[in-house]
Design an enzyme around this catalytic site. Structure first.
Site, PDB file in Angstrom:
ATOM      1  N   SER A   5       0.845  -1.191   0.000  1.00 24.19           N
ATOM      2  CA  SER A   5       0.000   0.000   0.000  1.00 24.19           C
ATOM      3  C   SER A   5       0.880   1.240   0.000  1.00 24.19           C
ATOM      4  O   SER A   5       1.671   1.441   0.919  1.00 24.19           O
ATOM      5  CB  SER A   5      -0.907   0.011   1.232  1.00 24.19           C
ATOM      6  OG  SER A   5      -1.547   1.263   1.362  1.00 24.19           O
ATOM      7  N   HIS A  30      -1.366  -1.183  -4.263  1.00 27.46           N
ATOM      8  CA  HIS A  30      -2.673  -0.822  -3.733  1.00 27.46           C
ATOM      9  C   HIS A  30      -2.661   0.669  -3.417  1.00 27.46           C
ATOM     10  O   HIS A  30      -1.803   1.155  -2.673  1.00 27.46           O
ATOM     11  CB  HIS A  30      -2.958  -1.623  -2.460  1.00 27.46           C
ATOM     12  CG  HIS A  30      -4.324  -1.414  -1.905  1.00 27.46           C
ATOM     13  ND1 HIS A  30      -5.420  -2.124  -2.339  1.00 27.46           N
ATOM     14  CD2 HIS A  30      -4.779  -0.584  -0.943  1.00 27.46           C
ATOM     15  CE1 HIS A  30      -6.488  -1.733  -1.670  1.00 27.46           C
ATOM     16  NE2 HIS A  30      -6.131  -0.795  -0.817  1.00 27.46           N
ATOM     17  N   ASP A  32      -4.810   3.851  -1.934  1.00 24.61           N
ATOM     18  CA  ASP A  32      -5.947   4.258  -1.109  1.00 24.61           C
ATOM     19  C   ASP A  32      -6.316   5.706  -1.386  1.00 24.61           C
ATOM     20  O   ASP A  32      -5.572   6.630  -1.044  1.00 24.61           O
ATOM     21  CB  ASP A  32      -5.607   4.093   0.377  1.00 24.61           C
ATOM     22  CG  ASP A  32      -5.537   2.632   0.790  1.00 24.61           C
ATOM     23  OD1 ASP A  32      -6.461   1.886   0.429  1.00 24.61           O
ATOM     24  OD2 ASP A  32      -4.565   2.247   1.468  1.00 24.61           O
ATOM     25  N   MET A 134     -12.186  -5.393   4.970  1.00 28.00           N
ATOM     26  CA  MET A 134     -11.365  -4.499   5.777  1.00 28.00           C
ATOM     27  C   MET A 134     -11.171  -5.110   7.166  1.00 28.00           C
ATOM     28  O   MET A 134     -12.132  -5.476   7.845  1.00 28.00           O
ATOM     29  CB  MET A 134     -12.032  -3.132   5.899  1.00 28.00           C
ATOM     30  CG  MET A 134     -12.152  -2.367   4.590  1.00 28.00           C
ATOM     31  SD  MET A 134     -10.546  -1.988   3.838  1.00 28.00           S
ATOM     32  CE  MET A 134      -9.795  -0.943   5.111  1.00 28.00           C
ATOM     33  N   GLY A 139      -9.637   4.404   6.650  1.00 29.18           N
ATOM     34  CA  GLY A 139      -9.314   5.799   6.894  1.00 29.18           C
ATOM     35  C   GLY A 139      -7.887   6.103   7.267  1.00 29.18           C
ATOM     36  O   GLY A 139      -7.360   7.141   6.883  1.00 29.18           O
ATOM     37  N   ASP A 168      -7.332  -6.091   4.027  1.00 26.27           N
ATOM     38  CA  ASP A 168      -6.567  -4.848   4.153  1.00 26.27           C
ATOM     39  C   ASP A 168      -6.694  -4.324   5.576  1.00 26.27           C
ATOM     40  O   ASP A 168      -7.792  -4.121   6.081  1.00 26.27           O
ATOM     41  CB  ASP A 168      -7.127  -3.818   3.162  1.00 26.27           C
ATOM     42  CG  ASP A 168      -6.388  -2.486   3.184  1.00 26.27           C
ATOM     43  OD1 ASP A 168      -5.428  -2.336   3.958  1.00 26.27           O
ATOM     44  OD2 ASP A 168      -6.785  -1.588   2.420  1.00 26.27           O
ATOM     45  N   GLY A 169      -5.526  -4.103   6.213  1.00 23.23           N
ATOM     46  CA  GLY A 169      -5.513  -3.468   7.520  1.00 23.23           C
ATOM     47  C   GLY A 169      -4.796  -4.276   8.584  1.00 23.23           C
ATOM     48  O   GLY A 169      -5.269  -5.339   8.978  1.00 23.23           O
ATOM     49  N   GLY A 170      -3.643  -3.799   9.010  1.00 23.17           N
ATOM     50  CA  GLY A 170      -2.927  -4.445  10.103  1.00 23.17           C
ATOM     51  C   GLY A 170      -2.320  -5.789   9.762  1.00 23.17           C
ATOM     52  O   GLY A 170      -1.989  -6.571  10.659  1.00 23.17           O
ATOM     53  N   SER A 191       2.427  -0.766   6.508  1.00 26.14           N
ATOM     54  CA  SER A 191       3.533  -0.509   7.428  1.00 26.14           C
ATOM     55  C   SER A 191       4.550  -1.633   7.476  1.00 26.14           C
ATOM     56  O   SER A 191       5.761  -1.389   7.590  1.00 26.14           O
ATOM     57  CB  SER A 191       2.983  -0.259   8.838  1.00 26.14           C
ATOM     58  OG  SER A 191       2.103   0.846   8.856  1.00 26.14           O
TER      59      SER A 191
END
Length: 228
Positions: A5, A30, A32, A134, A139, A168-170, A191
């Site tokens: 991302s 990706h 965002d 998600m 956000g 997606d996410g963490g 990250s």
């Protein structure tokens, strides 16, 4: 497949970041897009998508975290998007929205936040190429993984064995195998790659963990899926 991302990239050196990700073995990106309305954050629009497209042939998976995705779908495709993903919570008729995007000649994804009912997805599942689950509230990057995503992935995989699933996410090396085991095909990672010192090593570690859950790996790209 792991999709870095660019939300976590150094936007002061986006060309350099693109080169480092390419050299590290990234097979898709990706992106965002946030409008400060649907989500409480602002990122970028068509100029960044267009700029990346000028400098890479990698598939661009554009995630529209915006209140009016159809208004910007055409310009995003013109800018170079290969897949457009809209949020089911952002539209009144998700099946019609999916068809409108498909008519633009790109792959179509639909995303859903952790606090939204999965029932909202049902009307459009026969009209999309991919579902993005998600595992954080859309956000902001850097949020902790919500395990509700694993339940949702397992449920969708059982009901729709041929549907492309993305999360997606963490997502990071310590949980990506669990996400793969739940049935996920594509993994958006921010990250855990972009904040590491060695992008190649980070991607290799993620791929090793995916392989440990599924020896054949997950090798479908957004662009390839659109041609199935």
């Amino acid at each position: 497949m792991v999709l870095p991302s660019v939300l976590n990239a150094d936007f002061g050196d986006l060309g350099g970041e693109l080169q480092r990700l390419t050299d590290a073995g990234a097979r898709a990106l990706h992106l965002d897009v946030m409008d400060g309305h649907f989500v409480p954050n602002l990122t970028f629009g068509m100029p960044i998508v267009e700029g990346l497209r000028r400098h890479t042939d990698l598939p661009l998976d554009v995630h529209l975290m915006i209140s009016d995705p159809l208004r910007y779908a055409g310009p995003m495709v013109d800018a170079g998007a290969d897949m457009l993903t809209f949020h089911v919570e952002a539209v009144d008729d998700p099946a019609a929205a999916a068809q409108s995007i498909a008519d633009l000649g790109v792959a179509v994804g639909v995303a859903i936040n952790p606090d939204a009912s999965m029932d909202q997805l049902e009307p459009c599942l026969d009209h999309v190429d991919m579902v993005l689950i998600m595992s954080v509230q859309a956000g902001f990057g850097g949020q902790a993984f919500n395990p509700i995503a694993l339940e949702r992935l397992r449920s969708l995989r059982n009901q729709y064995p041929d549907l492309l699933l993305e999360a997606d996410g963490g997502i990071k090396a310590s949980n990506i195998a669990d996400v793969r085991a739940a049935g996920c095909d594509c993994f958006v990672v921010g990250s855990a790659i972009l904040k590491s010192d060695d992008y190649g090593k980070a991607i290799d570690e993620l791929n090793d963990q995916i392989a440990s859950a599924n020896p054949s790996g997950a090798n479908i790209s957004p662009g390839q899926e659109a041609t199935r």
